[in-house]
Structures are given as structure tokens and as C-alpha cells.
Design a protein around this motif. Structure first.
Motif, PDB file in Angstrom:
ATOM      1  N   PHE A 188       3.893 -12.220   8.193  1.00 44.40           N
ATOM      2  CA  PHE A 188       2.999 -11.446   7.680  1.00 44.40           C
ATOM      3  C   PHE A 188       3.131 -10.172   6.908  1.00 44.40           C
ATOM      4  O   PHE A 188       2.011 -10.086   6.282  1.00 44.40           O
ATOM      5  CB  PHE A 188       1.923 -11.194   8.872  1.00 44.40           C
ATOM      6  N   ARG A 189       3.952  -9.680   6.820  1.00 41.32           N
ATOM      7  CA  ARG A 189       4.381  -8.197   6.087  1.00 41.32           C
ATOM      8  C   ARG A 189       5.024  -8.430   4.711  1.00 41.32           C
ATOM      9  O   ARG A 189       6.166  -9.087   4.907  1.00 41.32           O
ATOM     10  CB  ARG A 189       4.852  -7.159   6.999  1.00 41.32           C
ATOM     11  N   ASP A 190       4.288  -8.091   3.774  1.00 44.34           N
ATOM     12  CA  ASP A 190       5.107  -8.062   2.602  1.00 44.34           C
ATOM     13  C   ASP A 190       5.625  -9.363   2.127  1.00 44.34           C
ATOM     14  O   ASP A 190       6.894  -9.558   1.742  1.00 44.34           O
ATOM     15  CB  ASP A 190       5.906  -6.831   2.313  1.00 44.34           C
ATOM     16  N   ARG A 191       4.951 -10.581   2.469  1.00 41.67           N
ATOM     17  CA  ARG A 191       5.456 -12.007   2.108  1.00 41.67           C
ATOM     18  C   ARG A 191       5.391 -12.182   0.531  1.00 41.67           C
ATOM     19  O   ARG A 191       4.249 -12.023  -0.072  1.00 41.67           O
ATOM     20  CB  ARG A 191       4.234 -12.832   2.737  1.00 41.67           C
ATOM     21  N   PHE A 192       6.618 -12.237  -0.141  1.00 42.61           N
ATOM     22  CA  PHE A 192       6.529 -12.438  -1.463  1.00 42.61           C
ATOM     23  C   PHE A 192       6.121 -14.035  -1.720  1.00 42.61           C
ATOM     24  O   PHE A 192       6.287 -14.810  -1.143  1.00 42.61           O
ATOM     25  CB  PHE A 192       8.040 -12.515  -1.849  1.00 42.61           C
ATOM     26  N   VAL A 193       5.489 -13.984  -2.941  1.00 43.23           N
ATOM     27  CA  VAL A 193       4.703 -15.385  -3.204  1.00 43.23           C
ATOM     28  C   VAL A 193       5.284 -15.967  -4.478  1.00 43.23           C
ATOM     29  O   VAL A 193       5.756 -16.971  -4.784  1.00 43.23           O
ATOM     30  CB  VAL A 193       3.121 -15.327  -3.283  1.00 43.23           C
ATOM     31  N   TYR A 194       5.254 -15.059  -5.463  1.00 44.70           N
ATOM     32  CA  TYR A 194       5.832 -15.517  -6.898  1.00 44.70           C
ATOM     33  C   TYR A 194       5.709 -14.261  -7.803  1.00 44.70           C
ATOM     34  O   TYR A 194       5.395 -13.103  -7.500  1.00 44.70           O
ATOM     35  CB  TYR A 194       5.099 -16.743  -7.173  1.00 44.70           C
ATOM     36  N   GLU A 195       6.534 -14.663  -8.837  1.00 43.83           N
ATOM     37  CA  GLU A 195       6.807 -13.381 -10.053  1.00 43.83           C
ATOM     38  C   GLU A 195       6.020 -13.996 -11.541  1.00 43.83           C
ATOM     39  O   GLU A 195       6.526 -15.294 -11.646  1.00 43.83           O
ATOM     40  CB  GLU A 195       8.084 -13.127 -10.144  1.00 43.83           C
ATOM     41  N   ASP A 196       5.205 -13.430 -12.157  1.00 46.30           N
ATOM     42  CA  ASP A 196       4.794 -13.875 -13.364  1.00 46.30           C
ATOM     43  C   ASP A 196       5.168 -13.125 -14.308  1.00 46.30           C
ATOM     44  O   ASP A 196       4.669 -13.356 -15.646  1.00 46.30           O
ATOM     45  CB  ASP A 196       2.937 -13.541 -13.366  1.00 46.30           C
ATOM     46  N   GLY A 197       6.457 -12.385 -14.659  1.00 44.24           N
ATOM     47  CA  GLY A 197       7.154 -11.848 -15.614  1.00 44.24           C
ATOM     48  C   GLY A 197       6.772 -10.372 -15.777  1.00 44.24           C
ATOM     49  O   GLY A 197       7.420  -9.498 -16.324  1.00 44.24           O
ATOM     50  N   SER A 198       5.658 -10.067 -15.294  1.00 43.50           N
ATOM     51  CA  SER A 198       5.029  -8.638 -15.286  1.00 43.50           C
ATOM     52  C   SER A 198       5.172  -8.095 -13.814  1.00 43.50           C
ATOM     53  O   SER A 198       5.391  -6.819 -13.687  1.00 43.50           O
ATOM     54  CB  SER A 198       3.999  -8.369 -15.937  1.00 43.50           C
ATOM     55  N   ASP A 199       4.672  -8.873 -12.858  1.00 42.61           N
ATOM     56  CA  ASP A 199       4.362  -8.388 -11.556  1.00 42.61           C
ATOM     57  C   ASP A 199       5.388  -9.188 -10.595  1.00 42.61           C
ATOM     58  O   ASP A 199       5.173 -10.419 -10.715  1.00 42.61           O
ATOM     59  CB  ASP A 199       3.010  -8.371 -11.137  1.00 42.61           C
ATOM     60  N   ARG A 200       5.529  -8.608  -9.306  1.00 42.41           N
ATOM     61  CA  ARG A 200       6.195  -9.433  -8.426  1.00 42.41           C
ATOM     62  C   ARG A 200       4.718  -9.586  -7.433  1.00 42.41           C
ATOM     63  O   ARG A 200       4.234  -8.526  -6.891  1.00 42.41           O
ATOM     64  CB  ARG A 200       7.258  -9.207  -7.649  1.00 42.41           C
ATOM     65  N   TRP A 201       4.523 -10.683  -6.888  1.00 44.33           N
ATOM     66  CA  TRP A 201       3.257 -10.754  -5.985  1.00 44.33           C
ATOM     67  C   TRP A 201       3.520 -11.048  -4.463  1.00 44.33           C
ATOM     68  O   TRP A 201       4.386 -11.831  -4.035  1.00 44.33           O
ATOM     69  CB  TRP A 201       2.013 -11.836  -6.545  1.00 44.33           C
ATOM     70  N   TYR A 202       2.592 -10.358  -3.722  1.00 42.89           N
ATOM     71  CA  TYR A 202       3.034 -10.166  -2.249  1.00 42.89           C
ATOM     72  C   TYR A 202       1.593 -10.308  -1.579  1.00 42.89           C
ATOM     73  O   TYR A 202       0.538 -10.253  -2.025  1.00 42.89           O
ATOM     74  CB  TYR A 202       3.713  -8.907  -1.663  1.00 42.89           C
ATOM     75  N   PHE A 203       1.722 -10.823   0.001  1.00 43.27           N
ATOM     76  CA  PHE A 203       0.312 -10.671   0.638  1.00 43.27           C
ATOM     77  C   PHE A 203       0.874 -10.062   1.908  1.00 43.27           C
ATOM     78  O   PHE A 203       2.208 -10.133   2.457  1.00 43.27           O
ATOM     79  CB  PHE A 203      -0.126 -12.152   0.974  1.00 43.27           C
ATOM     80  N   THR A 204      -0.224  -9.344   2.449  1.00 42.97           N
ATOM     81  CA  THR A 204       0.127  -8.935   3.904  1.00 42.97           C
ATOM     82  C   THR A 204      -1.177  -9.139   4.800  1.00 42.97           C
ATOM     83  O   THR A 204      -2.130  -8.865   4.520  1.00 42.97           O
ATOM     84  CB  THR A 204       0.521  -7.195   3.691  1.00 42.97           C
ATOM     85  N   VAL A 205      -0.657  -9.594   5.909  1.00 42.14           N
ATOM     86  CA  VAL A 205      -2.069  -9.882   6.820  1.00 42.14           C
ATOM     87  C   VAL A 205      -1.890  -8.965   7.747  1.00 42.14           C
ATOM     88  O   VAL A 205      -0.547  -8.786   8.504  1.00 42.14           O
ATOM     89  CB  VAL A 205      -1.767 -11.336   7.517  1.00 42.14           C
ATOM     90  N   TYR A 206      -3.000  -8.227   8.355  1.00 37.31           N
ATOM     91  CA  TYR A 206      -2.682  -7.131   9.354  1.00 37.31           C
ATOM     92  C   TYR A 206      -3.977  -7.202  10.146  1.00 37.31           C
ATOM     93  O   TYR A 206      -5.310  -7.466   9.711  1.00 37.31           O
ATOM     94  CB  TYR A 206      -2.310  -5.825   8.593  1.00 37.31           C
ATOM     95  N   SER A 207      -3.824  -6.430  11.382  1.00 42.05           N
ATOM     96  CA  SER A 207      -4.896  -6.307  12.358  1.00 42.05           C
ATOM     97  C   SER A 207      -4.726  -5.050  13.076  1.00 42.05           C
ATOM     98  O   SER A 207      -3.877  -4.431  12.894  1.00 42.05           O
ATOM     99  CB  SER A 207      -5.101  -7.608  13.355  1.00 42.05           C
ATOM    100  N   PRO A 208      -5.871  -4.619  13.605  1.00 46.53           N
ATOM    101  CA  PRO A 208      -5.694  -3.179  14.654  1.00 46.53           C
ATOM    102  C   PRO A 208      -4.915  -3.551  15.612  1.00 46.53           C
ATOM    103  O   PRO A 208      -4.454  -4.398  16.215  1.00 46.53           O
ATOM    104  CB  PRO A 208      -7.042  -3.085  15.165  1.00 46.53           C
ATOM    105  N   PRO A 209      -3.994  -2.392  15.703  1.00 44.56           N
ATOM    106  CA  PRO A 209      -2.940  -2.666  16.884  1.00 44.56           C
ATOM    107  C   PRO A 209      -3.567  -2.355  18.281  1.00 44.56           C
ATOM    108  O   PRO A 209      -4.844  -2.162  18.519  1.00 44.56           O
ATOM    109  CB  PRO A 209      -2.148  -1.106  16.593  1.00 44.56           C
ATOM    110  N   ASP A 210      -2.828  -2.743  19.223  1.00 42.63           N
ATOM    111  CA  ASP A 210      -3.250  -2.737  20.689  1.00 42.63           C
ATOM    112  C   ASP A 210      -3.604  -1.432  20.817  1.00 42.63           C
ATOM    113  O   ASP A 210      -3.258  -0.350  20.441  1.00 42.63           O
ATOM    114  CB  ASP A 210      -1.888  -3.107  21.470  1.00 42.63           C
ATOM    115  N   PRO A 211      -4.566  -1.204  21.848  1.00 46.48           N
ATOM    116  CA  PRO A 211      -5.092   0.121  22.201  1.00 46.48           C
ATOM    117  C   PRO A 211      -4.039   1.007  22.670  1.00 46.48           C
ATOM    118  O   PRO A 211      -4.303   2.173  22.502  1.00 46.48           O
ATOM    119  CB  PRO A 211      -6.119  -0.145  23.305  1.00 46.48           C
ATOM    120  N   ASP A 212      -3.017   0.582  23.536  1.00 46.48           N
ATOM    121  CA  ASP A 212      -1.929   1.367  23.949  1.00 46.48           C
ATOM    122  C   ASP A 212      -0.674   1.534  23.064  1.00 46.48           C
ATOM    123  O   ASP A 212       0.102   2.045  23.588  1.00 46.48           O
ATOM    124  CB  ASP A 212      -1.743   1.000  25.329  1.00 46.48           C
ATOM    125  N   SER A 213      -0.901   1.078  21.840  1.00 43.67           N
ATOM    126  CA  SER A 213       0.417   0.846  21.068  1.00 43.67           C
ATOM    127  C   SER A 213       0.396   2.279  20.162  1.00 43.67           C
ATOM    128  O   SER A 213      -0.611   2.892  19.916  1.00 43.67           O
ATOM    129  CB  SER A 213       0.258  -0.383  20.038  1.00 43.67           C
TER     130      SER A 213
END
Length: 466
Positions: free
Chosen positions: A89-114
């Protein structure tokens, strides 16, 4: 004599000067038109590039949504693959279009005691308290919830026009500078709480008004800069962390087969093997037209019946620790196919578990501690609470009607972004896996809140294998 003759030089100079001025003006106008046209072309080109980049960022973010759905449906081995999975889920590379490298990141709140600032995974909505199914006794146990807030919320969603003692009905909302109509029904999102009298962004979102789940400098400086915070080095996430409107499940067993209603004589017993003692016990209940409140009532239960000679005997249900999981999976006392608002004992926080009737704070803490050692197979039902002696039979029967071991709706944030341009789209998402085909049940574009982290730095770590 010549001084009386008319001069021929002055009239000849005026037309040539006028023509020169006219030419200069024309050239200037043409230059302005050309500059304007060039500006428009460049603006259009920039707008087109920005629009294309925005569409690319959206497409990459939606790739993250699809990956979240895929991970949420995978079989559970140890920890759920959707809960904490930076590799996926972190900095997942998807593709490159010649000018940019495209990523996605999926994230949520941390555990309360984390100690970490963010968790790269999904959040189980069944681990929260469902606003539309909760009662006042549940809501009043949540931090920051006061009687005026609860009663205003109750008035906002109930169908009647009568305000509670400390509540607010349509008359109050009509008196506002910008009046609006109360819901008079279930909320469709947690954000609708902001329409209820007394609920502020700080109350709903806490100190994290930009919703990036990270403690930014302006969120830990007291009153120096917005938002207002307590400067304690900890990010307060508000009520949104504990509340949902999305949790539900179908009244089906683990194989997707409708459960048997023990209170309904017309409902056949399941094909799955049940102890003969339990089959006899259910038959006796039906014969005497006795109804159970919940199938947990079958645990270590006995029933007095009369035999053919009229002698009274005691009949045992035959349900103990070994039989309890099958009973909870295959049997029910509910007639509704859709069951809303049960709290997932496997994922709920201490604060949410403590809102369940008959679960106090020490027991909630004991449940969270004990579930760390429960195998995924045994987590399939709530039976482990009794099997592992976290609660006795009497308390298990009291708390079971409010609990589940399933989570079928998940929330998360996803951002799609390009490096080095920094173009991005950020989305707030809820997915629903209960239907045969998973769906996106809620999606909100939160790009306007700003980038949730530094894309260049994060992507560089990913490219370097960090």
C-alpha cells in the motif's frame, strides 16, 4: 515676391506622418492580438496539462482503490493482509508517462497505542460504533459526547418533530442564517454530523483538519496557528475515529447460506452436523413455543420438559465451548436478512468496545489484549471470548447480541501522485464487500486539503527500496 507665394512643403509632410502613426498603431494592435493569442494558447496548454495530470492522478488513485478491494478479499493467514501492509500500500508504482512516475499510497489512522503516525492499510468499519444503530447509552460512553450533543443528534435523525429537553428540531434549523432541513432519517455519512447543532469540525475531526493522519507542526503548537490543539505531542483524531454509518452484514453463515431461525418451526435445521442433544433441545423449544433472545442463550442451557408419562425431566442443550462456534455460525434468532451496527470484537478499539452494554473499560482492555493470541480460524466467530475464559457464560450471553466477528466494509484514504511534478488526487473512500460484487459505497475528493505527505521524498525512498 516669393514670400507671397503659397508654400507646398507643409501639406505634403502631414499625410506621411499620419500614415506612419497609423502603421505604428496597427503594428501595436497586431502585437497585442498576437500576445493575447499566445497567452491564450499557453494558458490552454497549461490547463490541458493540468487537466491531464489531474485525470492521471485520479486514475492512479482508483488503482489504489482496486488494490484495496483485492487485498480485503484475500484469505487471512496471520494478520489480515489489508490491515498493515506497507509493501502493498505504500508508494506503489503504477506507470511512467515520459514526464512523471505515478504512484498510489493507501493509508489509515494508526492504532491508538502506536507510535507511528500513519498505518498503510485499511480500517474495518465494523470496528466502530454505527451512529444509525447506536443507542444513547452507547453514545454517551464516547469521549466528548455530551447530553446536548446526543439529544440534538437524536432529534436530527428521528422522524418526529418534537425536540428533546436538550435537543433541537426543525424550528432551530429554520432560525439559522442559512436554514436547512433536518435529516429525519439515518445519516448517509459521518460528515453529516457537521449539520447537527453543536457538532464542529474540531469535534468530528479533532486536531487533524487536513485529514492526513499525521501530526503536523501547526497541529501541535497550541493556539499559535489553526487548528486549535492541546500541544501534547499527540494527534487527536476526534469522533470520526470511533463512528461509522457503513457497518452491516447479512444474516448468513460462513458459507453464505441463510442461518436457521431457531424460533421459527418452519425454518429447517442446517445440514451441518449439530449435536443430537442440541437438535432435541431446539425441537423442545419449538414444541413449547419458547423463543430465545439470541442463540448465545443456548450455551450451557437447560430446559425442563415432560416425558410421555408426564414426568418432568431436565433437557440439556449440549452446547459448550466446543459446540459454540458452530451454533453462532449456523443458527440465529433474527428474521432480518440485513443486520446493522454489530461491533467487530476482533478489530474494535478499547473505546468502542467499552460502548457495548455490559462491557466496561477493564473488560474492553482485556478483550483487546486477549485477541492478539487468537488464531484466524478461531476469530471466525465471537466464541473465543468464552473459549479463552475472557468472559463467563452469563456475561457472554449478555454481550453476544451486540457483537460480531466479521468486517465487510472498509475505509481508507488513497492518494495518486506523480513525481517529479507533484500533481495528485486524494480520496476518502469506503468499500463494501458484502454484495457479491464489491462496491465503493462512499467516495469524497479531499485533494483541496493539500498533499498528505511529501511525494518526492516518499517516492525516492520507494525507488531506493526503503
Amino acid at each position: 515676391m516669393n514670400r507671397f507665394l503659397p508654400s507646398h512643403h507643409a501639406p505634403a509632410t502631414r499625410p506621411r506622418g499620419f500614415i506612419l502613426v497609423a502603421v505604428l498603431v496597427l503594428v501595436l494592435l497586431i502585437s497585442m492580438v498576437a500576445a493575447s493569442l499566445l497567452f491564450r494558447l499557453r494558458a490552454a496548454d497549461a490547463a490541458s496539462g493540468a487537466s491531464t495530470g489531474s485525470e492521471q492522478a485520479w486514475a492512479v488513485a482508483m488503482s489504489g482503490v482496486q488494490e484495496a478491494m483485492r487485498q480485503a478479499r484475500l484469505p487471512v493467514a496471520t494478520l489480515p493482509p489489508w490491515y498493515e501492509n506497507p509493501r502493498v500500500f505504500r508508494d506503489r508504482f503504477v506507470y511512467e508517462d515520459g514526464s512523471d512516475r505515478w504512484y498510489f499510497t493507501v493509508y489509515s489512522p494508526p492504532d491508538p497505542d502506536s507510535l507511528s503516525e500513519v498505518r498503510y492499510g485499511l480500517t474495518d468499519e465494523a470496528g466502530k460504533l454505527n451512529i444509525n444503530a447506536a443507542h444513547t447509552v452507547n453514545l454517551e460512553k464516547l469521549p466528548s459526547m455530551t447530553t446536548p450533543l446526543i439529544e440534538a443528534l437524536r432529534d436530527f435523525v428521528d422522524p418526529d418533530p418534537d425536540p428533546r429537553a436538550e435537543g433541537a428540531e426543525q424550528e432551530y434549523y429554520d432560525s439559522l442564517a442559512l436554514p436547512y432541513t433536518v435529516r429525519n432519517g439515518p445519516l448517509s455519512s459521518v460528515e453529516e454530523l457537521l449539520l447537527v447543532r453543536g457538532f464542529t469540525p474540531s469535534l468530528v475531526y479533532g486536531e487533524d483538519l487536513n485529514m492526513n493522519f499525521r501530526l503536523d507542526p501547526n497541529e501541535d503548537d497550541g493556539d499559535q496557528t489553526p487548528p486549535r490543539d492541546n500541544n501534547d505531542g499527540h494527534l487527536e483524531l476526534g469522533l470520526r475515529r470511533h463512528l461509522t454509518v457503513s457497518s452491516y452484514e447479512f444474516n448468513e453463515d460462513s458459507g453464505g447460506v441463510p442461518r436457521t431461525d431457531v424460533n421459527n418451526p418452519a425454518s429447517p435445521l442446517p445440514s451441518a452436523p449439530l449435536p443430537p442433544a442440541l437438535t432435541n433441545y431446539i425441537a423442545a423449544l419449538r414444541a413449547q413455543k419458547l423463543h430465545l433472545g439470541h442463540v448465545a442463550d443456548l450455551l450451557e442451557a437447560t430446559l425442563k420438559v415432560k416425558d410421555d408419562r408426564g414426568h418432568e425431566t431436565e433437557l440439556a442443550s449440549g452446547v459448550g465451548k466446543a459446540e459454540l462456534p458452530a451454533v453462532l455460525d449456523h443458527l440465529t434468532t433474527l428474521r432480518d436478512h440485513r443486520v446493522e451496527g454489530l461491533v467487530n470484537v476482533n478489530t474494535a478499539s478499547v473505546q468502542v468496545l467499552a460502548t457495548v452494554p455490559d462491557i466496561d473499560l477493564p473488560l474492553a482492555e482485556a478483550i483487546v489484549s486477549a485477541r492478539k493470541g487468537v488464531t484466524p480460524e478461531r476469530r471466525a466467530t465471537i466464541a473465543w471470548l468464552y473459549q479463552d475464559d475472557v468472559v463467563d457464560a452469563a456475561r457472554f450471553k449478555r454481550i453476544a447480541p451486540f457483537l460480531t466477528a466479521r468486517g465487510l466494509q472498509y475505509s481508507f484514504h488513497v492518494v495518486g501522485y506523480g513525481v517529479p511534478s507533484g500533481r495528485f488526487r486524494a480520496l476518502d473512500v469506503v468499500i463494501d464487500l458484502a454484495p457479491e460484487k464489491p462496491t465503493v459505497s462512499y467516495l469524497r475528493d479531499i485533494t483541496r486539503l493539500g498533499p498528505p505527505f511529501r511525494f518526492q521524498e516518499s517516492a525516492s525512498k520507494e525507488a531506493a527500496g526503503g
